[in-house]
Design an enzyme around this catalytic site. Structure first.
Site, PDB file in Angstrom:
ATOM      1  N   GLN A  80      -9.405  -3.772   8.168  1.00  0.00           N
ATOM      2  CA  GLN A  80      -8.472  -3.397   9.224  1.00  0.00           C
ATOM      3  C   GLN A  80      -8.941  -2.179   9.998  1.00  0.00           C
ATOM      4  OE1 GLN A  80      -4.140  -3.851   8.534  1.00  0.00           O
ATOM      5  NE2 GLN A  80      -4.715  -4.239   6.411  1.00  0.00           N
TER       6      GLN A  80
ATOM      7  N   LYS B  78       0.810  -1.200   0.000  1.00  0.00           N
ATOM      8  CA  LYS B  78       0.000   0.000   0.000  1.00  0.00           C
ATOM      9  C   LYS B  78       0.854   1.266   0.000  1.00  0.00           C
ATOM     10  CE  LYS B  78      -0.973   1.607   3.877  1.00  0.00           C
ATOM     11  NZ  LYS B  78      -1.474   1.930   5.233  1.00  0.00           N
ATOM     12  N   THR B  79       1.796   1.306   0.940  1.00  0.00           N
ATOM     13  CA  THR B  79       2.617   2.513   1.053  1.00  0.00           C
ATOM     14  C   THR B  79       3.428   2.720  -0.212  1.00  0.00           C
ATOM     15  OG1 THR B  79       2.775   1.998   3.391  1.00  0.00           O
ATOM     16  CG2 THR B  79       4.198   3.725   2.576  1.00  0.00           C
TER      17      THR B  79
ATOM     18  N   ASP C 290      -4.338   8.429   3.684  1.00  0.00           N
ATOM     19  CA  ASP C 290      -3.889   7.099   4.103  1.00  0.00           C
ATOM     20  C   ASP C 290      -4.836   6.583   5.184  1.00  0.00           C
ATOM     21  OD1 ASP C 290      -2.302   4.896   4.233  1.00  0.00           O
ATOM     22  OD2 ASP C 290      -0.788   5.801   5.538  1.00  0.00           O
TER      23      ASP C 290
END
Length: 808
Positions: A274, A56-57, A243
């Site tokens: 999550q 993701k990052t 984010d």
DNA sequence: TTTAGCATGCGAGAT
DNA sequence: GCATGCTAAA
């Protein structure tokens, strides 16, 4: 101040962006198709659904790099928000790496709160604040609320300050102001809710302060009531990235939507599976609703996992699939299936800790054909922080190095908060809350009564508390020791404040005009002077409690942290940046932390202890939030499992001490949800004394019975396949065990007592000499001369008096 | 005003 | 089991 005085910076940035655009795009290399899609879809709303461990990052930073490298946006046209400073730092670092340092910092990459502080300072007057407003932390909030409670004659038994502050926090998270509280909420505590909220806000305004919630809420208010301001920022922030979108609360959501609504260039990254921060206001609904909020949104799913083995992913998917209302993702990997998830039951919590300790040592050596794993690569993730104690005790006993993540944060420690309160009083004369904190620390003979007088004096005269205090002295309403000390303190504050204006940046090599008094102090020296002259340092030096030396250490750390700032004001503003204060000695350590703290991290080996109904899932979560709470707990389980790269070991105990009381525990319902094909049930062979050279303990009856019981059940597929078999097995195990337990204890006692007598002098490798205080089972309570009272296992002790060097 | 001693109640914790 | 917060005594 004009809000848009950065046009020059704008031009410069634009030049550097053009320079970059001529270069290749190495940041796209190695992205998988989904990641690439998410990176290249620059225009319009994008939801990047990024499962655990799917890069993701990487995608997010590549997207920023792409925006810059293609010249689509200049660095200052990108608004990139995160939740933590850590995440912001990481993102900043990685963008820099991707673009080879070519980009001058992105001014609008930061946490929601940091960005809002910046914005709010420009427009503070629109919500009745001055531009130099202070930001209150949770502690100040509660202090303030206590004052209000007294003023409003509220029964603080029924409505403790902490609780009311919490309620108001929640309202702010939902973007409710005192005048738009929904009717249902307004009814809270006899309809006094809105009034109390309004009074709280009014008090903040007079203090020229706001709390964390206000940072967002005020900005939302400003955007809603001043379209011109909003439009300017809409033009300014042409591309928005968010984010951890699943963690946004309503206020953050509104803030984002207002900013994005003109161009809709918003890319939100998150994972509904999550979302584990519902209790602090996060709304999973935000991410679930994204396509409705932003019509025509492109949804990209990152599903290829680069972290965990096939078995671990399958087990995690199995658990999370029991949740309803998910956006849905299927994680997959090109990697190996690896080891199955390992499941093991224990007699009690201590037993569990002991087994995990042994297992960690075994894995470190690399047994059972598995490669050795460094302690650095292992973590124990617990649901509640009090579970950590059993592990800390055990690890101390066997001398296993460990580190705890998420203890009291550096700047939350008492001594740090005290010291900072001193700085605050000096920097901002109106900071009543800081003054209240330090006025009687160290003890100056100013208790509640003196405090009250100062408060009244301040309030009736409409001045700050510190002025009120001075008035109390002038009017002689305070006398005796307290008055004398207070006089000294006020003198001190005035003196320090005059030094503050003279203070220069440390190492400043400009010509400093010497003031009449002679030397000019740097802000660092000033800080030391304040702490010394106020008697605060002396207070801890004379303190004989074991914590005192550590606290003095922390104060030194604090002074050291000042070095990277130009002045005290700047330091106070950025104090949250000194959080990472982990004194690292380089020794590899096992990590111990909560499941919440583990989000975003990964380890080769993960231990998940305490999977018992009531503990995990937490009873409270289920009582208070029902199915919603249970689903959040399940996501927590999902987060826990997906932290593991290679080995994941889940365990539960049949008995556990809860608030000092023994309770029998039921295995977690989440254990039933683990898909059996991906789970291996472990039995603890010879656990009770015969493996690992544990000669002092002896409870063979219990241990063996349980072991074979599990083994037998596991071997019979039909039982294994039946629903809830694990729970059943644990029930039977417990019933089978409760009998021998007493018998077992007797054996232990007999043996142990023969080994240690009360008052015996003993020696321990780690804790040194001590004397036996009590004996319980194979554990002996020792009052160590240096280390204090500890529980240790007999085999780690050597008699000190008699033979001297003969171990038991 | 301070402090010792007892009652109370308990989750996770960024900013 | 322990920290926090109140009341009673120094």
């Amino acid at each position: 101040m004009s809000s848009f005085d950065d046009s020059e910076a704008f031009e410069r940035a634009s030049l550097s962006a053009r320079a970059i655009s001529a270069r290749p795009m190495p940041y796209l290399d190695g992205l998988n198709p989904a990641q690439r899609e998410a990176v290249e879809a620059l225009e319009g709303p994008v939801l990047m659904l990024a499962g655990a461990g799917t890069g993701k990052t990487r995608a997010l930073t590549a997207r920023i790099a792409h925006l810059l490298a293609t010249g689509t946006a200049q660095p200052n046209e990108i608004l990139a928000v995160t939740f933590t400073n850590k995440a912001a730092r990481e993102m900043r670092g990685r963008v820099g790496t991707l673009l080879g340092q070519a980009v001058e910092g992105m001014p609008w990459l930061g946490t929601f709160h940091a960005i809002c502080v910046k914005l709010l300072r420009r427009h503070a007057e629109l919500v009745g604040l001055k531009t130099n407003f202070t930001i209150l932390d949770t502690d100040d909030q509660i202090r303030l609320m206590k004052q209000l409670i007294q003023a409003e004659n509220i029964d603080d038994k029924r409505w403790p300050a902490r609780m009311l502050a919490g309620i108001i926090d929640n309202w702010k998270n939902r973007a409710w102001t005192p005048d738009n509280l929904p009717e249902a909420e307004a009814g809270a505590f006899n309809r006094r809710g809105p009034d109390l909220y309004a009074a709280y806000q009014a008090r903040l305004k007079t203090l020229n302060a706001c709390d964390f919630g206000d940072l967002l809420l005020h900005m939302v208010t400003i955007f809603k009531t001043h379209p011109d301001v909003l439009q300017q920022y809409q033009r300014w922030f042409r591309y928005i990235l968010v984010d951890e979108y699943q963690d946004t609360n309503v206020a953050q959501y509104l803030w984002l939507r207002l900013l994005a609504q003109s161009h809709n260039n918003i890319c939100c990254v998150g994972d509904d599976d999550q979302s584990i921060y519902g209790w602090r206001g996060a709304e999973v609904g935000n991410i679930l609703r994204f396509e409705k909020d932003f019509p025509g949104a492109k949804v990209v799913r990152l599903e290829q996992n680069y972290r965990s083995t096939g078995h671990i992913l399958a087990a995690a998917s199995g658990v999370i699939s029991a949740n309803k209302g998910r956006l849905g993702k299927t994680l997959w990997t090109e990697g190996e299936d690896g080891e199955k998830l390992r499941l093991i039951g224990h007699w009690d919590g201590e037993e569990e800790a002991r087994w995990i300790g042994d297992e960690i040592e075994a894995m470190e050596r690399g047994t059972r054909g598995m490669e050795a794993i460094s302690p650095e690569g292992m973590a124990i993730l617990v649901r509640a922080s009090h579970q950590m104690r059993a592990f800390e005790d055990r690890f101390l006993t066997i001398g296993l190095p460990y580190r705890v993540i998420g203890g009291p944060r550096f700047y939350e420690r008492m001594e740090i908060r005290d010291a900072m309160a001193y700085f605050r009083v000096v920097v901002s004369p109106d900071d009543d809350l800081a003054f209240e904190r330090i006025v009687n620390t160290p003890k100056r003979g100013l208790g509640d009564k003196a405090m009250q007088k100062m408060q009244t004096m301040a309030r009736t005269n409409g001045v700050s508390l510190i002025e009120g205090a001075r008035l109390c002295l002038d009017t002689k309403s305070l006398t005796g020791r307290g008055a004398k000390e207070l006089g000294l303190l006020l003198q001190g504050i005035a003196r320090w404040r005059s030094m503050l204006t003279e203070a220069v940046p440390a190492g400043g090599d400009d010509l400093v005009v010497e003031m009449g008094t002679g030397d000019t102090l740097s802000h660092i020296e000033l800080a030391e002077v304040i702490l010394d002259e106020s008697g605060y340092t002396a207070m801890w030096q004379t303190d004989k409690t074991p914590e005192a030396p550590g606290r003095l250490e922390n104060l030194k750390e604090l002074i050291k942290a000042l070095e990277s700032f130009d002045n005290l004001q700047g330091f106070l503003e950025h104090v949250s940046l000194i959080m990472d204060n982990e004194a690292e000695d380089g020794e590899p350590k096992v990590t111990l932390m909560t499941l919440h703290a583990a989000k975003g991290l990964e380890f080769p080996a993960i231990f998940l202890p305490g999977w018992e109904d009531g503990l995990f899932p937490s009873q409270r979560a289920m009582d208070e939030e029902g199915l919603t709470g249970l689903e959040e707990e399940r996501r927590l389980a999902y987060v826990g499992i997906t932290r593991a790269e290679e080995v994941c070991t889940i365990s539960f105990a049949g008995n556990r001490r809860v608030y000092g009381q023994w309770q029998s525990q039921m295995p977690s319902r989440f254990i039933d949800e683990l898909p059996e094909d991906h789970v291996e049930v472990l039995t603890p062979p010879g656990l009770y004394g015969h493996g690992g050279g544990m000669s002092a303990s002896a409870s063979p009856a219990a241990g063996m019975m349980r072991g074979s019981d599990l083994q037998e059940k596991a071997a019979r597929a039909d039982v294994y396949n039946s629903p809830g078999w694990k729970r059943l097995q644990a029930n039977q195990g417990r019933r089978g065990m409760s009998q021998p337990r007493d018998g077992g204890n007797m054996t232990i006692d007999a043996e142990a007592i023969s080994a240690f007598l009360l008052g015996d002098r003993v020696f321990h490798q780690k804790f040194g000499y001590g004397s036996v205080k009590s004996v319980e089972g194979d554990k002996v309570e020792i009052d160590f001369d240096k280390a204090g009272v500890k529980h240790v296992v007999g085999r780690f002790l050597v008699a000190a008096d008699s033979a001297g060097d003969v171990p038991f």
